[in-house]
Write a protein that holds these residues in place. Structure first.
Motif, short mmCIF file in Angstrom:
data_model
loop_
_atom_site.label_atom_id
_atom_site.label_comp_id
_atom_site.label_asym_id
_atom_site.label_seq_id
_atom_site.Cartn_x
_atom_site.Cartn_y
_atom_site.Cartn_z
N LYS A 1 41.92 30.21 36.05
CA LYS A 1 41.65 31.26 35.07
C LYS A 1 42.69 32.36 35.23
N THR B 1 42.90 35.57 34.63
CA THR B 1 42.56 36.86 35.25
C THR B 1 42.29 36.68 36.74
N ARG B 2 41.74 35.51 37.12
CA ARG B 2 41.52 35.26 38.54
C ARG B 2 42.86 35.19 39.29
N ASN C 1 44.14 38.65 39.65
CA ASN C 1 43.42 39.39 40.70
C ASN C 1 43.87 38.97 42.10
N CYS D 1 32.67 38.48 44.27
CA CYS D 1 33.92 37.82 43.87
C CYS D 1 34.94 37.88 45.01
N MET E 1 37.61 35.12 45.33
CA MET E 1 37.83 35.60 43.96
C MET E 1 37.30 34.65 42.91
N SER E 2 36.13 34.07 43.19
CA SER E 2 35.55 33.24 42.13
C SER E 2 34.47 34.03 41.41
N ASP F 1 34.05 35.14 33.67
CA ASP F 1 35.07 35.97 33.01
C ASP F 1 34.77 37.46 33.12
N GLN G 1 35.57 38.57 36.61
CA GLN G 1 37.03 38.65 36.80
C GLN G 1 37.58 39.92 36.18
N THR H 1 36.62 42.84 38.28
CA THR H 1 37.42 42.84 39.49
C THR H 1 38.82 43.40 39.20
#
Ligand SMILES: [Zn+2]
Length: 230
Positions: A132, A134-135, A138, A195, A200-201, A204, A207, A210
């Protein structure tokens, strides 16, 4: 880097702007020398063979000549173009957000190899591994903060070492429990804490929260306003 001679840097193009009629000024973030600005001559001419070297996301071995901060790109052996990013708008924006943070966190003549390589890793994760966007962003910002000396542990209180199920961010102390740190501390939203504690899971919305949280702490710790993916 030696003045007056040619030299090579492993770098990614983070920005380029048109200059004069057919040139570009290219901003590179390099493994060896931090941020480097260089001219790409004649690149806007149809005959130019080095167009790719002035495209954002171009990662490669750049050969530069010049001295005193005035450099010209004379060759570029491309390692990766990340052209896949352009196939999905969300990926593309997140990729640009990674480049922007890399550029904001880099300085001239300050070698920070892992910063550049973490950015490349994040772009690979977005473009080829289906992470993803954004993940991946991050993860990059978190690692980049650590590289700049702000290693934040979300599992235990930075002051008393207690395991955290509720956490606060304090500029002076980092991530702390309710009893520690200064009175001027901000609660880490619970979904953001989960997260952070789980590689960091998260969905949406998590994320996005975060990313907003990382944006706030980058502003407090570094005074840098980062742009987060849309
Ligand atoms: Zn504590």
């Amino acid at each position: 880097m030696t003045d007056g001679n040619g030299f090579k840097v492993t770098a990614i193009c983070v920005k380029s702007v048109d200059y004069n009629e057919s040139d570009k000024i290219v901003t590179l973030c390099s493994v060896e020398n931090g941020k480097v600005t260089a001219k790409l001559k004649g690149v806007n001419k149809i005959s130019s063979k080095l167009k790719y070297a002035g495209q954002p996301f171009c990662f490669g071995e750049y050969s530069l000549v010049g001295k005193g901060g005035k450099y010209i790109i004379c060759e570029c052996k491309q390692i990766e173009s990340f052209s896949e990013l352009a196939k999905d708008l969300k990926n593309y924006y997140a990729g640009f957000a990674v480049l922007k943070v890399l550029s904001d966190f880099s300085a001239e003549n300050v070698s920070n190899p892992t910063l550049t390589l973490y950015a490349v890793k994040a772009l690979k994760a977005i473009a080829y591994d289906g992470m993803k966007p954004t993940r991946a962003f991050n993860k990059f910002v978190y690692h980049a903060l650590a590289e700049l000396g702000f290693r934040l542990d979300f599992n235990v209180c930075a002051v008393c070492g207690k395991k955290l199920d509720e956490a606060y961010f304090s500029v002076g102390d980092g991530i702390v429990c309710a009893s520690c740190g200064s009175v001027f501390k901000n609660r880490v939203p619970s979904d953001v804490l989960r997260c952070m504690q789980n590689d960091m899971s998260g969905d949406d919305i998590t994320q996005n929260n975060t990313a907003l949280f990382l944006k706030d702490i980058a502003a407090e710790l570094l005074g840098i306003k980062i742009a987060i993916p849309e």
